[in-house]
Design an enzyme around this catalytic site. Structure first.
Site, mmCIF file in Angstrom:
data_model
loop_
_atom_site.group_PDB
_atom_site.id
_atom_site.type_symbol
_atom_site.label_atom_id
_atom_site.label_comp_id
_atom_site.label_asym_id
_atom_site.label_seq_id
_atom_site.Cartn_x
_atom_site.Cartn_y
_atom_site.Cartn_z
ATOM 1 N N TYR A 11 -3.401 -3.250 -8.725
ATOM 2 C CA TYR A 11 -3.225 -3.971 -7.641
ATOM 3 C C TYR A 11 -4.796 -3.467 -6.542
ATOM 4 O O TYR A 11 -5.398 -4.170 -6.050
ATOM 5 C CB TYR A 11 -2.193 -3.678 -6.828
ATOM 6 N N ASP A 31 -8.407 1.884 -17.806
ATOM 7 C CA ASP A 31 -7.118 1.606 -17.624
ATOM 8 C C ASP A 31 -6.259 1.432 -18.819
ATOM 9 O O ASP A 31 -6.635 1.139 -19.820
ATOM 10 C CB ASP A 31 -6.963 0.110 -16.810
ATOM 11 N N SER A 124 -0.438 9.270 -0.965
ATOM 12 C CA SER A 124 0.571 8.131 -0.144
ATOM 13 C C SER A 124 1.075 8.960 1.076
ATOM 14 O O SER A 124 1.345 9.805 1.296
ATOM 15 C CB SER A 124 1.553 7.691 -1.027
ATOM 16 N N TYR A 148 8.313 10.922 -7.573
ATOM 17 C CA TYR A 148 7.049 10.220 -7.275
ATOM 18 C C TYR A 148 6.106 10.704 -6.116
ATOM 19 O O TYR A 148 5.078 11.135 -6.314
ATOM 20 C CB TYR A 148 7.139 8.491 -6.704
ATOM 21 N N LYS A 152 2.478 13.092 -5.888
ATOM 22 C CA LYS A 152 1.463 12.940 -5.172
ATOM 23 C C LYS A 152 0.987 14.394 -4.298
ATOM 24 O O LYS A 152 -0.070 14.742 -4.193
ATOM 25 C CB LYS A 152 1.805 11.888 -4.113
ATOM 26 N N PHE A 177 -0.952 4.081 3.860
ATOM 27 C CA PHE A 177 0.184 3.596 4.127
ATOM 28 C C PHE A 177 0.976 2.169 3.445
ATOM 29 O O PHE A 177 0.969 2.509 2.238
ATOM 30 C CB PHE A 177 0.280 3.130 6.032
ATOM 31 N N ASN A 198 9.174 -3.334 -3.338
ATOM 32 C CA ASN A 198 8.729 -3.464 -1.798
ATOM 33 C C ASN A 198 8.671 -4.539 -0.913
ATOM 34 O O ASN A 198 8.905 -5.669 -1.808
ATOM 35 C CB ASN A 198 7.043 -3.092 -2.006
HETATM 36 P P1 NAD Z 1 -0.803 -0.390 -9.724
HETATM 37 O O1 NAD Z 1 0.217 -0.017 -10.684
HETATM 38 O O2 NAD Z 1 -1.043 -1.827 -9.605
HETATM 39 O O3 NAD Z 1 -2.023 0.065 -10.440
HETATM 40 C C1 NAD Z 1 -1.978 1.388 -11.226
HETATM 41 C C2 NAD Z 1 -2.790 1.101 -12.420
HETATM 42 O O4 NAD Z 1 -2.907 2.440 -13.409
HETATM 43 C C3 NAD Z 1 -2.330 0.133 -13.290
HETATM 44 O O5 NAD Z 1 -3.335 -0.946 -13.642
HETATM 45 C C4 NAD Z 1 -1.786 0.890 -14.624
HETATM 46 O O6 NAD Z 1 -2.034 0.292 -15.710
HETATM 47 C C5 NAD Z 1 -2.767 2.004 -14.645
HETATM 48 N N1 NAD Z 1 -2.179 3.346 -15.189
HETATM 49 C C6 NAD Z 1 -1.051 3.952 -15.090
HETATM 50 N N2 NAD Z 1 -1.073 4.960 -15.768
HETATM 51 C C7 NAD Z 1 -2.232 5.038 -16.327
HETATM 52 C C8 NAD Z 1 -2.570 6.071 -17.254
HETATM 53 N N3 NAD Z 1 -1.863 7.141 -17.881
HETATM 54 N N4 NAD Z 1 -3.973 5.952 -17.675
HETATM 55 C C9 NAD Z 1 -4.504 4.857 -17.347
HETATM 56 N N5 NAD Z 1 -4.241 3.996 -16.605
HETATM 57 C C10 NAD Z 1 -2.847 4.055 -15.976
HETATM 58 O O7 NAD Z 1 -0.508 0.423 -8.522
HETATM 59 P P2 NAD Z 1 -1.274 0.139 -7.162
HETATM 60 O O8 NAD Z 1 -0.418 -0.381 -6.019
HETATM 61 O O9 NAD Z 1 -2.777 -0.377 -7.273
HETATM 62 O O10 NAD Z 1 -1.604 1.685 -6.743
HETATM 63 C C11 NAD Z 1 -2.679 2.394 -7.095
HETATM 64 C C12 NAD Z 1 -2.645 3.931 -6.761
HETATM 65 O O11 NAD Z 1 -2.324 4.049 -5.481
HETATM 66 C C13 NAD Z 1 -1.364 4.626 -7.448
HETATM 67 O O12 NAD Z 1 -1.755 5.968 -7.663
HETATM 68 C C14 NAD Z 1 -0.391 4.520 -6.449
HETATM 69 O O13 NAD Z 1 0.639 5.673 -6.561
HETATM 70 C C15 NAD Z 1 -0.999 4.825 -5.091
HETATM 71 N N6 NAD Z 1 -0.394 4.213 -3.867
HETATM 72 C C16 NAD Z 1 0.133 2.766 -4.155
HETATM 73 C C17 NAD Z 1 0.937 2.478 -2.905
HETATM 74 C C18 NAD Z 1 1.276 1.004 -2.893
HETATM 75 O O14 NAD Z 1 2.134 0.919 -2.311
HETATM 76 N N7 NAD Z 1 0.755 0.195 -3.670
HETATM 77 C C19 NAD Z 1 0.967 3.211 -1.931
HETATM 78 C C20 NAD Z 1 0.488 4.755 -1.831
HETATM 79 C C21 NAD Z 1 -0.255 5.038 -2.855
HETATM 80 C C1 UD1 Z 2 8.014 2.676 -0.477
HETATM 81 C C2 UD1 Z 2 8.448 3.891 -1.185
HETATM 82 C C3 UD1 Z 2 7.157 4.713 -0.657
HETATM 83 C C4 UD1 Z 2 5.790 4.269 -0.952
HETATM 84 C C5 UD1 Z 2 5.805 2.898 -0.063
HETATM 85 C C6 UD1 Z 2 4.361 2.359 -0.203
HETATM 86 C C7 UD1 Z 2 10.621 3.784 -1.547
HETATM 87 C C8 UD1 Z 2 11.711 4.243 -1.201
HETATM 88 N N1 UD1 Z 2 9.552 4.217 -1.063
HETATM 89 O O1 UD1 Z 2 8.270 2.695 0.824
HETATM 90 O O2 UD1 Z 2 7.444 6.013 -1.662
HETATM 91 O O3 UD1 Z 2 4.903 5.288 -0.551
HETATM 92 O O4 UD1 Z 2 6.631 2.057 -0.408
HETATM 93 O O5 UD1 Z 2 4.224 1.733 -1.624
HETATM 94 O O6 UD1 Z 2 10.823 3.051 -2.553
HETATM 95 N N2 UD1 Z 2 12.850 -3.476 2.627
HETATM 96 C C9 UD1 Z 2 14.113 -4.097 2.892
HETATM 97 N N3 UD1 Z 2 14.174 -5.045 1.742
HETATM 98 C C10 UD1 Z 2 13.411 -4.879 0.507
HETATM 99 C C11 UD1 Z 2 12.386 -4.177 0.338
HETATM 100 C C12 UD1 Z 2 12.123 -3.184 1.451
HETATM 101 O O7 UD1 Z 2 14.568 -4.327 3.936
HETATM 102 O O8 UD1 Z 2 13.826 -5.669 -0.400
HETATM 103 C C13 UD1 Z 2 12.521 -2.503 3.867
HETATM 104 C C14 UD1 Z 2 12.612 -1.301 3.446
HETATM 105 O O9 UD1 Z 2 13.909 -0.595 3.972
HETATM 106 C C15 UD1 Z 2 11.507 -0.692 4.514
HETATM 107 C C16 UD1 Z 2 10.626 -1.721 4.554
HETATM 108 O O10 UD1 Z 2 11.261 -2.912 4.062
HETATM 109 O O11 UD1 Z 2 12.031 -0.552 5.891
HETATM 110 C C17 UD1 Z 2 9.208 -1.309 3.707
HETATM 111 O O12 UD1 Z 2 9.889 -1.093 2.347
HETATM 112 P P1 UD1 Z 2 8.843 -0.893 1.200
HETATM 113 O O13 UD1 Z 2 7.847 -2.066 0.998
HETATM 114 O O14 UD1 Z 2 9.662 -0.390 -0.093
HETATM 115 O O15 UD1 Z 2 7.985 0.414 1.533
HETATM 116 P P2 UD1 Z 2 8.561 1.797 2.110
HETATM 117 O O16 UD1 Z 2 9.809 1.754 2.254
HETATM 118 O O17 UD1 Z 2 7.638 2.282 3.314
#
Ligand code: NAD
Ligand code: UD1
Length: 337
Positions: A11, A31, A124, A148, A152, A177, A198
């Site tokens: 993503y 990937d 994160s 998780y 991090k 965030f 999420n």
């Molecule tokens: P995503 O799952 O869409 O992307 C992660 C990618 O890494 C995927 O394409 C997956 O196929 C690849 N991958 C996983 N394990 C692998 C491995 N061992 N070797 C090679 N490729 C591998 O997730 P995203 O939302 O794009 O997140 C990207 C990064 O940001 C992640 O590290 C995630 O923890 C971090 N992050 C995401 C969020 C969020 O809410 N999306 C928030 C904070 C941090």
């Molecule tokens: C989640 C992760 C966190 C990660 C962050 C960003 C958990 C417990 N935490 O947190 O580790 O860093 O995403 O990717 O999964 N909500 C609802 N209904 C739903 C889904 C969510 O009410 O079906 C609410 C949650 O209670 C929260 C808000 O929406 O208040 C956002 O939720 P979410 O998108 O999961 O993000 P985080 O809680 O911040």
């Protein structure tokens, strides 16, 4: 400058690849497609009008990585690859530590072997645990409540140790965030596997009719309307933060830890309302129990990013919802075509 993007099919990675290519960087995507579709690469190619170099491999495999570093002269790595589902990490901690921690260690070892010592890491806001106050500054206490989050924190600390051992390393730890939204074209976006964890993908799938209703996890928090408050950030703003970091990485003389957020918090019900406005669809919801591990309020103080990266988020909540809706309505089943 040649940049290796681990997790570049995912993503945030796919959106960052678009911006990198548009800005003239040479990109190699790495990937294992464990949580991504090859279709996302084809869509990115269509957006940028260029073929993308993609290597299918795993960050835990020295051989896979050595193949990349020996074939391409990589200058810097943006390291997105990792597993990210909190609940799954509680059930499968070893898989998470292996993938996220061991994978990052192997990546750094191979980088070092090939004398590539610049890395931008996806951390994160989860590393702040339950913050005592908001907005959250980078120097707030750190904690983790699940594997998780702990993975991090561990990688952050490992990277700081790597710098202590060798000051040539250039390290940027970006604490995201809540990334939401999608590219303006509507052709790439977030495509969660199965039931979304999420909020934003759940709302979007409800609006498009794939889910009957949203469960709002608790309405008795100490917030504006009792529902959880978060700092939602447009994925394109987030991607741009990586470009600003890359642009400046050579000048950083120590590991940099930087929040990427907007500084604004919105409640679950405010998000529902904004999404209904953007999509002109109803998002039915019901109030459910609090989700274990959730906190009431989480939003960034983004001023350090402004100071050191000259970066700030420019896209507001309406644009986040409009862009998510464009992606969701054009691709009700995500990348499955
Ligand atoms: P995503 O799952 O869409 O992307 C992660 C990618 O890494 C995927 O394409 C997956 O196929 C690849 N991958 C996983 N394990 C692998 C491995 N061992 N070797 C090679 N490729 C591998 O997730 P995203 O939302 O794009 O997140 C990207 C990064 O940001 C992640 O590290 C995630 O923890 C971090 N992050 C995401 C969020 C969020 O809410 N999306 C928030 C904070 C941090
Ligand atoms: C989640 C992760 C966190 C990660 C962050 C960003 C958990 C417990 N935490 O947190 O580790 O860093 O995403 O990717 O999964 N909500 C609802 N209904 C739903 C889904 C969510 O009410 O079906 C609410 C949650 O209670 C929260 C808000 O929406 O208040 C956002 O939720 P979410 O998108 O999961 O993000 P985080 O809680 O911040």
């Amino acid at each position: 400058m040649k940049v290796l993007v681990t997790g570049g099919a995912g993503y945030i990675g796919s959106h960052t690849v678009v911006l990198l290519i548009d800005a003239g960087y040479e990109v190699v995507v790495f990937d294992n497609f464990s949580n991504a579709s090859k279709e996302s690469i084809r869509r990115v190619e269509a957006i940028v009008g260029k073929e993308i170099v993609v290597v299918e491999g795993d960050i835990r495999s020295r051989e896979d990585l050595a193949k990349v570093f020996s074939s391409y002269k990589i200058d810097a790595v943006i390291h997105f690859a990792g597993l990210k589902a909190v609940g799954e990490s509680v059930e499968q901690p070893l898989r998470y530590y292996d993938n996220n921690v061991n994978g990052s260690v192997v990546l750094c070892e191979v980088m070092s072997e090939y004398n590539c010592k610049s890395i931008i890491f996806s951390s994160s806001a989860t590393v702040y645990g339950d913050p005592h106050t908001t907005p959250i500054l980078e120097n707030f206490p750190l904690s983790a409540t699940n594997p998780y989050g702990r993975s991090k924190l561990m990688v952050e600390e490992i990277l700081r140790d790597v710098y202590v051992s060798d000051n040539e390393w250039k390290i940027v730890l970006l604490r995201y965030f809540n990334p939401v939204g999608a590219h303006k074209s509507g052709s790439i976006g977030e495509d969660p596997n199965g039931l979304p964890n999420n909020l934003m993908p759940f709302i979007a799938q409800t609006a498009v009719g794939k889910r009957e209703y949203l469960s709002v996890f608790g309405n008795n928090y100490d917030t504006v309307d009792g529902t959880g408050v978060r700092d939602y950030i447009h994925v394109v703003d987030l991607a741009q933060g990586h470009l600003n970091a890359l642009d400046r990485i050579r000048n950083f003389n120590e590991p940099m830890t930087i929040n990427l957020g907007t500084g604004n918090g919105y409640s679950v019900l405010e998000m529902v309302e904004a999404f209904e406005k953007a999509s002109a669809k109803k998002v039915p919801y019901t109030i459910a129990e609090r989700r274990v591990g959730d906190i009431a309020t989480c939003f960034a103080d983004p001023s350090y990013a402004k100071e050191v990266l000259d970066w700030e988020a420019t896209r507001g909540i309406d644009e986040m919802c409009e862009d998510t809706w464009r992606w969701q309505s054009q691709n009700p089943n995500g990348y499955i075509i």
